[in-house]
Motif scaffolding. Structure first.
Motif, short mmCIF file in Angstrom:
data_model
loop_
_atom_site.label_atom_id
_atom_site.label_comp_id
_atom_site.label_asym_id
_atom_site.label_seq_id
_atom_site.Cartn_x
_atom_site.Cartn_y
_atom_site.Cartn_z
N PRO A 277 0.82 -1.20 0.00
CA PRO A 277 0.00 0.00 0.00
C PRO A 277 0.86 1.25 0.00
O PRO A 277 1.99 1.23 0.49
CB PRO A 277 -0.80 -0.11 1.30
N PHE B 44 -9.06 8.19 -1.36
CA PHE B 44 -8.97 7.10 -2.32
C PHE B 44 -10.31 7.09 -3.07
O PHE B 44 -10.65 8.07 -3.68
CB PHE B 44 -8.52 5.82 -1.61
N ARG C 165 -8.69 -0.76 -6.75
CA ARG C 165 -8.90 0.52 -6.07
C ARG C 165 -9.19 0.28 -4.60
O ARG C 165 -9.52 -0.84 -4.20
CB ARG C 165 -10.10 1.27 -6.67
N ASP C 166 -9.14 1.37 -3.84
CA ASP C 166 -9.41 1.34 -2.40
C ASP C 166 -10.71 2.11 -2.18
O ASP C 166 -10.73 3.34 -2.16
CB ASP C 166 -8.23 2.01 -1.69
N GLY D 280 -8.15 6.15 3.04
CA GLY D 280 -8.61 4.95 2.34
C GLY D 280 -8.88 3.88 3.38
O GLY D 280 -8.51 4.02 4.55
N GLY E 177 -7.30 -3.32 -1.12
CA GLY E 177 -7.36 -3.24 -2.59
C GLY E 177 -8.48 -4.14 -3.11
O GLY E 177 -8.54 -5.32 -2.77
N TYR F 45 -3.97 1.37 -3.44
CA TYR F 45 -4.67 1.30 -2.16
C TYR F 45 -3.77 1.86 -1.07
O TYR F 45 -2.56 1.95 -1.22
CB TYR F 45 -5.21 -0.10 -1.83
#
Ligand code: UFG
Length: 352
Positions: free
Chosen positions: A137, A179, A232-233, A264, A268, A302
């Motif tokens: 991350p 995020f 994506r986060d 975030g 992920g 993420y």
């Protein structure tokens, strides 16, 4: 009681943040020109909190209007600056629009912070400032990469402007790197209002399921990720909102200087996994197709959220199903006129 100016207060994250601030005893005034917001959000905020919020409808790039509005507002303890254009593909198509709007409005606000010695400035930044990321991350000490689109570059510039101004100020400055904020308020009364056809994944998913949109395309199925789709986060918008309330406490604790924090959930999630979470949360099957990659997309991102957890005492809920279930509730409420507490909201072509 603290008094805070929220710019973009009628937008998606701004409105949820106002609700959270009001719930925590903060007095709020808003600036929003409704370029990407719906006036009925103000009814929704009142329905949830029992409090009316005054909104000034001005364009923040207009320096005279900004000065006049600050004179009218009077004393404030801080600014939370959301108002900005935020679409990655639109920024690729219309870069000058993004540079003018996002940078000029931030410059005008920073001038007011300096002039009036305002104690706290919280800036809506974005994980897009990292560019293509090599180590995940990603944490806040990671050097910023090349911005993948003009939108991301405006956020890099905004952060740099803050650092430059902060070096000779006694204020508290916080850049919050969001995020992927998704979902809606648990009441189902406010959420993301689609002006035009949205570019973001979650409103496209809920809109496809409700029948508002005909198609759902996954942008790229051949990335070097566990299922070929981008990672994506996703983070619930109410968690993002609450982080702003917590960030305001920093100035009370004498934390002058600049604080940069990732917001975030730390998880992920691929596009396909997000779709599966929606199907589970809503009990509805989704039809989708896999299409070509979208220009400006990063492959995977993420957050390392340790800094925000520690400094803000912030504990977001990582459940993507929870995010999807509130997003779906919001979609259903928009379709049935229950959003904004039934204030005349109707969208045609829903087939629930
Ligand atoms: N996606 C699809 N199909 C769609 C829409 C999106 O497959 O119809 C994919 C995208 O390609 C991406 C993922 O879903 O892989 C998420 O896309 P979003 O558009 O929802 O979000 P982005 O990650 O592109 O961008 C969002 C905000 C930006 C912000 C960024 C990081 O829209 O404003 O998060 O903060 F900069």
């Amino acid at each position: 009681m603290a008094r805070i100016l929220v710019t973009g207060g009628c937008g998606y994250i701004g409105s949820h943040t106002i609700v959270d601030l009001l719930k925590h005893g903060v007095d709020v005034v808003s600036i929003d020109n409704f370029s990407n917001a719906d006036k009925r959000v103000l009814f929704g905020i009142e329905a949830i909190t029992g409090k009316k919020v005054k909104n000034y409808t001005i364009n923040l790039t207009d320096v005279q209007a900004v000065t006049k509005t600050f004179d009218d507002i009077g004393h404030i303890d801080g600014i939370i600056h959301f108002a900005a254009f935020k679409s990655v593909p639109e920024s690729v198509a219309k870069p000058l629009l993004y540079y003018h709007n996002n940078i000029q409005s931030t410059a005008n606000l920073l001038a007011e912070v300096q002039l009036r010695n305002i104690g706290t400035f919280i800036f809506s930044s974005s994980c897009s400032v990292y560019g293509q990321i090599k180590t995940l991350p990603v944490n806040e000490n990671t050097a910023l990469g090349k911005a993948e689109c003009p939108y991301a570059y405006t956020k890099q510039i905004g952060e740099q402007m803050i650092c430059d101004v902060a070096s000779f100020s006694q204020s508290t400055w916080v850049s919050l790197r969001y995020f992927n904020p998704v979902g809606a308020h648990q009441s189902g009364i406010i959420g993301e209002v689609p002006n035009d056809k949205p570019n973001n994944l979650v409103p496209r998913i809920t809109g496809k399921s409700s029948g508002r949109y005909d198609d759902l395309t996954i942008f790229g199925g051949d990335y070097d990720t566990r299922d070929g789709t981008c990672i994506r986060d996703y983070i619930h918008v109410e968690d993002i909102a609450h982080a702003h309330t917590l960030a305001l406490n920093l100035s009370r604790e004498q934390n002058t200087g600049v604080h940069v924090l990732n917001l975030g959930s730390g998880e992920g999630v691929s596009v396909l996994e997000a779709i599966q979470a929606f199907e589970k949360a809503s009990g509805r099957k989704l039809d989708y197709m896999i299409g070509p990659r979208r220009e400006g997309d990063v492959v995977a991102v993420y957050a390392d959220k340790n800094q925000a957890s520690k400094l803000l005492q912030w504990t977001p809920n990582p459940s993507v199903e929870h995010m999807m279930s509130t997003a779906w509730q919001w979609e259903v409420n928009m379709a049935s006129g229950k959003s904004f507490l039934g204030k005349d909201y109707s969208i045609e072509n829903f087939h629930l």
